[in-house]
Design a protein around this motif. Structure first.
Motif, mmCIF file in Angstrom:
data_model
loop_
_atom_site.group_PDB
_atom_site.id
_atom_site.type_symbol
_atom_site.label_atom_id
_atom_site.label_comp_id
_atom_site.label_asym_id
_atom_site.label_seq_id
_atom_site.Cartn_x
_atom_site.Cartn_y
_atom_site.Cartn_z
ATOM 1 N N THR A 152 0.914 -1.085 -0.141
ATOM 2 C CA THR A 152 0.019 -0.011 -0.108
ATOM 3 C C THR A 152 0.980 1.341 -0.231
ATOM 4 O OG1 THR A 152 -0.083 -0.042 2.420
ATOM 5 C CG2 THR A 152 -1.799 -1.232 1.489
ATOM 6 N N GLU A 153 0.284 2.627 -0.187
ATOM 7 C CA GLU A 153 1.020 3.795 -0.036
ATOM 8 C C GLU A 153 1.821 3.934 1.308
ATOM 9 O OE1 GLU A 153 -0.456 7.466 -1.407
ATOM 10 O OE2 GLU A 153 -1.495 6.536 -3.009
ATOM 11 N N GLU A 154 0.979 3.389 2.166
ATOM 12 C CA GLU A 154 1.530 3.665 3.636
ATOM 13 C C GLU A 154 2.803 2.548 3.746
ATOM 14 O OE1 GLU A 154 -0.088 2.231 7.885
ATOM 15 O OE2 GLU A 154 -1.364 3.596 6.797
ATOM 16 N N GLN A 155 2.573 1.244 3.436
ATOM 17 C CA GLN A 155 3.602 0.349 3.549
ATOM 18 C C GLN A 155 5.108 0.848 2.601
ATOM 19 O OE1 GLN A 155 1.266 -3.039 1.940
ATOM 20 N NE2 GLN A 155 1.593 -4.189 4.036
ATOM 21 N N SER A 156 4.592 1.320 1.642
ATOM 22 C CA SER A 156 5.826 1.950 0.516
ATOM 23 C C SER A 156 6.315 3.063 1.341
ATOM 24 C CB SER A 156 5.301 2.318 -0.681
ATOM 25 O OG SER A 156 4.825 1.274 -1.470
#
Length: 80
Positions: free
Chosen positions: A29-33
């Protein structure tokens, strides 16, 4: 106050695990990236600091070891 070598190593181990876990996500996800990028930046700061702590400890240990060797102790003649 500086961290101990063990505290620094523990922090690096936790960060290493987090980086490995985030790297294994196939579709992050964007958060994980974003967290992956931040974790890599943290590693780039923490690893050299840890290495400096280890180098300092090794240097101090070498100095202490040398001081225990009688051949390295300068004798003075105090006279009568």
């Amino acid at each position: 106050m500086p961290k101990s070598i063990q505290e620094s190593a523990d922090e690096l181990d936790a960060l290493r695990s987090e980086i490995a876990e985030l790297d294994s996500v196939t579709e992050p996800t964007e958060e994980q990236s974003a967290r992956f990028a931040a974790a890599l930046d943290e590693w780039d700061v923490l690893k050299p600091a840890h290495d400096a702590l280890v180098a300092r400890a090794e240097k101090v240990a070498a100095i202490r070891s040398a001081a225990l060797d009688p051949a390295n102790i300068e004798r003075t003649d105090r006279g009568p």
